[in-house]
Design a protein around this motif. Structure first.
Motif, mmCIF file in Angstrom:
data_model
loop_
_atom_site.group_PDB
_atom_site.id
_atom_site.type_symbol
_atom_site.label_atom_id
_atom_site.label_comp_id
_atom_site.label_asym_id
_atom_site.label_seq_id
_atom_site.Cartn_x
_atom_site.Cartn_y
_atom_site.Cartn_z
ATOM 1 N N VAL A 21 3.193 2.141 -1.836
ATOM 2 C CA VAL A 21 3.482 2.713 -3.156
ATOM 3 C C VAL A 21 2.433 3.773 -3.506
ATOM 4 C CG1 VAL A 21 3.691 2.221 -5.621
ATOM 5 C CG2 VAL A 21 4.678 0.645 -3.950
ATOM 6 N N LYS A 22 1.173 3.437 -3.313
ATOM 7 C CA LYS A 22 0.126 4.391 -3.634
ATOM 8 C C LYS A 22 0.166 5.583 -2.678
ATOM 9 C CE LYS A 22 -4.769 4.998 -4.499
ATOM 10 N NZ LYS A 22 -4.757 6.299 -3.834
ATOM 11 N N ALA A 23 0.369 5.286 -1.402
ATOM 12 C CA ALA A 23 0.385 6.368 -0.407
ATOM 13 C C ALA A 23 1.522 7.354 -0.675
ATOM 14 C CB ALA A 23 0.504 5.775 0.996
ATOM 15 N N ALA A 53 -3.218 8.280 5.073
ATOM 16 C CA ALA A 53 -3.239 7.079 4.244
ATOM 17 C C ALA A 53 -2.746 5.846 4.985
ATOM 18 C CB ALA A 53 -2.402 7.305 2.987
ATOM 19 N N ASP A 55 0.818 -1.210 0.000
ATOM 20 C CA ASP A 55 0.000 0.000 0.000
ATOM 21 C C ASP A 55 0.855 1.265 0.000
ATOM 22 O OD1 ASP A 55 -2.114 -1.680 0.140
ATOM 23 O OD2 ASP A 55 -2.480 -1.396 2.289
ATOM 24 N N THR A 87 2.882 7.889 -3.537
ATOM 25 C CA THR A 87 2.563 8.596 -4.777
ATOM 26 C C THR A 87 1.657 9.788 -4.471
ATOM 27 O OG1 THR A 87 2.651 6.495 -5.934
ATOM 28 C CG2 THR A 87 1.635 8.319 -7.109
ATOM 29 N N ASP A 88 0.589 9.538 -3.723
ATOM 30 C CA ASP A 88 -0.363 10.614 -3.412
ATOM 31 C C ASP A 88 0.293 11.714 -2.584
ATOM 32 O OD1 ASP A 88 -2.168 9.115 -4.733
ATOM 33 O OD2 ASP A 88 -3.205 8.369 -2.948
#
Lengths: 366, 291
Positions: free
Chosen positions: A65-67, A311, A63, A69-70
């Protein structure tokens, strides 16, 4: 490698032709597209273009990676035009050493623990440039010469409300098998564990270091078959979800997820939390040193760090973020509860991790 | 002119050598080159690393045999491999025997049953065992509901769990060599034994079993050697409480950044493997063992 150089050269050429009016804008953009570059990447974006390019950062995957990124990489790309790749392969110190030894440094910036800088040293890491990175954006314990804080996480006492006569409140309760029967879990990889043995043995927070490994080994053996080890955040979560353990020393980031997923069956206490500094470091020999420093500076922004807290539950590494938190955010944030915690001593780990990890593995294999 | 005869002699020697060099070697050459380049050279590097990092000398090996932790890891590894091998061989022998003496159709079904698990990743298999065997898992659940036990049995997150997982993984490697040898046994020898007055048990023990031994030895070595390098299964099913050699190497390389020590442990693993294969070569002969 050669191909990259060639592409850069071709782009430089195209830019040059465009600037001199030899090719029109549409042809130029077509050319750029053919060469695999965006307009922002080749100099149409004005000032943004100065920092343009591409960097790769590493983290522990999943998770995160997405966090990341955001919270961090997408805003950085928007502000500078620099594309940021995230490699979730897991930046263990050995991986960084390998890259540097082989002169094949893929990660411009690496996630990791604060002690990496002390463990790997200046042969493997670039110093953080505190002229670029604001030295005031850190606590005094998550700012190092070779690494700089990105977030703060902690090891806390989590417990299953339905399986215990009352809520445990301290690490002494964790070791009290009579009053709190049932299995308990600790982290296999040791970091953040020995502190709780010292606290349970009655040491004051300032007396936790140096760790008395003899005491740790003795106490861990006393847990016998009641001890289960977790080796990844996911496995710690699973142990609680399945009801296999009644309490454990796990990451705060997993606690908030567990509380949500079990509708409050699993809770935790911040009391005697072991506060741990996550930190960026820059593997030596990367080709985008300036961008790496810029990227680290950009992650200091309190709002971005709060976004990561939202996140994933990772606490802000920048003290300036703390007054900005909502009450609910503060409830979940480790750096809002520093008064009852012990700060993990990165220097102790840098000096003792290799020998004591083996002693620990030996003891738990009991 | 003495140069003439020398040149001529060299030429003859070369021609002879070329003559003796089997042309089939050229088919093996690419593999040999790849092996040397990608396998032997790094291996040499590991050997060097084990005596030079962090400083030249035999410190890493000294630590391996004197420090309590590493010695225990080695002992655990050998113990688990021995137990796993023994169980795998006994069970594998039974399966191979059934296969060798079943009809064609049954033999094929059994063979598929043995081979299919080989395609399932070791990680998936380890997690499946964890789910089955944990305290709240179906096995304990079933035993408790059946009233056979009051408390969940500790089937996993200990050495027992590791052995179960490893045996499951390694049984095919035991079955196949034994099966190959069994299939090659001349049935007339068994008839001869029976016709000379030996009962079924005597025939099995004195004729059949000795004839299968090369396959059994080969299976033992294969299973044991494979077992030595196990990493994922012990890590997951041992629940962190069973550390074997491969995991210890990984810790040294990735976490504690003691590459020399990790290299020394790898060398021990390699030497153990070579010694075992050597023993097999001496006792039963590699050729027989591998059919």
């Amino acid at each position: 490698m050669d191909q990259d150089l060639h592409r850069e050269d071709s782009l430089a050429l195209a830019r040059d032709l465009y600037a001199r009016g030899r090719v029109n804008r549409r042809d130029f953009l077509t050319l750029c597209a053919m060469l695999g570059a965006t307009a922002a990447g080749v100099g149409l974006g004005g000032r943004k273009a100065q920092a343009a390019g591409e960097i790769t950062i590493s983290n522990f995957g999943g998770d995160a990676v997405k966090a990341y990124t955001d919270a961090w990489t997408a805003p950085f790309t928007a502000a500078t035009g620099t594309k940021v790749n995230i490699d979730g392969a897991g930046p263990l110190p050995g991986n960084i050493k390998k890259m540097v030894d082989e002169k094949n440094v893929i990660w411009d910036v690496s996630d990791g623990d604060g002690f990496y800088g002390l463990q790997l040293g200046p042969d493997y890491l670039e110093p953080i440039d505190y002229a670029v990175v604001d030295p005031k954006g850190y606590f005094d314990w998550n700012k190092f010469d070779l690494s700089a804080g990105n977030y703060v996480y902690s090891y806390v006492l989590a417990y299953d409300k339905t399986k215990l006569p009352e809520a445990p409140t301290s690490w002494a309760d964790f070791f009290d098998l009579k009053k709190f029967p049932g299995k308990r879990t600790l982290w296999k990889w040791f970091m953040g564990m020995p502190e709780i043995f010292m606290l349970a043995a009655g040491k004051k927070p300032e007396e936790v270091y140096p760790i008395d490994m003899k005491l740790v080994v003795e106490m861990v053996k006393s847990l016998g078959d009641s001890l289960v080890l977790w080796d990844s955040g996911a496995s710690s979560q699973q142990l609680f979800l399945d009801g296999e353990v009644v309490m454990g020393n796990i990451w705060n980031t997993r606690c908030s997820v567990l509380e949500r997923d079990t509708k409050g069956r699993v809770a935790w206490t911040w009391n005697q939390q072991i506060v741990s500094p996550g930190a960026w470091c820059i593997p030596k020999g990367g080709k985008n040193l300036k961008l790496a420093q810029d990227f680290i500076a950009s992650t200091q922004d309190p709002q971005k760090q709060i976004k990561l807290l939202e996140a994933m539950g990772n606490g802000p590494a920048n003290p300036a973020a703390i007054p900005l938190l909502s009450p609910e955010q503060a409830r979940l944030n480790p750096t809002s509860h520093l008064d009852v915690g012990v700060i993990r001593n990165e220097k102790w780990y840098a000096e003792h991790y290799d020998t004591e990890l083996n002693a620990w593995l030996d003891a738990v294999a009991g | 002119m003495p140069a003439e005869p020398v040149a001529a002699r060299i030429e003859t020697a070369l021609r002879n050598a070329r003559g003796r060099l089997d042309p089939y070697w050229w088919l093996v050459a690419p593999l040999l080159i790849v092996t040397i380049g990608l396998y032997l050279l790094p291996l040499g590097n590991i050997l060097v690393l084990s005596v030079t990092d962090p400083k030249p000398g035999l410190d890493n090996y000294e630590r391996l045999v004197t420090a309590a932790g590493p010695v225990k890891v080695l002992m655990t590894t050998l113990r688990i491999c021995a137990v796993t091998t023994a169980i795998s061989i006994v069970l594998g022998f039974c399966v191979a025997f059934a296969m060798a003496h079943a009809g064609d159709r049954h033999q094929r079904i059994l063979l598929v049953g043995v081979l299919v698990p080989l395609w399932i990743s070791v990680l998936v298999r380890a997690f499946s065992w964890l789910v089955l065997l944990r305290d709240q898992g179906p096995v304990n659940d079933w035993l408790m509901r059946g009233g056979l036990i009051d408390e969940p049995l500790a089937l996993v997150r200990n050495e027992l769990g590791v052995v179960i997982g490893m045996v499951h993984y390694l049984i095919p490697y035991a079955v196949l060599p034994i099966f190959a040898v069994m299939r090659g046994i001349d049935q007339r020898l068994l008839f001869a034994s029976r016709s000379l007055g030996a009962g079924p048990a005597t025939t099995f023990l004195k004729v059949y079993l000795p004839l299968t031994l090369p396959g059994v030895f080969a299976a033992m070595v294969i299973v044991f050697v494979f077992g030595l390098g196990f990493y994922v299964t012990p890590a997951i099913l041992g629940g962190g409480r069973v550390v074997m050699l491969a995991e210890s190497v990984s810790v040294a390389i990735l976490q504690t950044v003691r590459w020399g020590f990790g290299a020394a442990q790898s060398v021990v693993l390699l030497v153990l493997t070579l010694v075992l294969i050597g023993i097999m070569g001496k006792t039963v002969g590699l050729k027989k063992g591998f059919g």
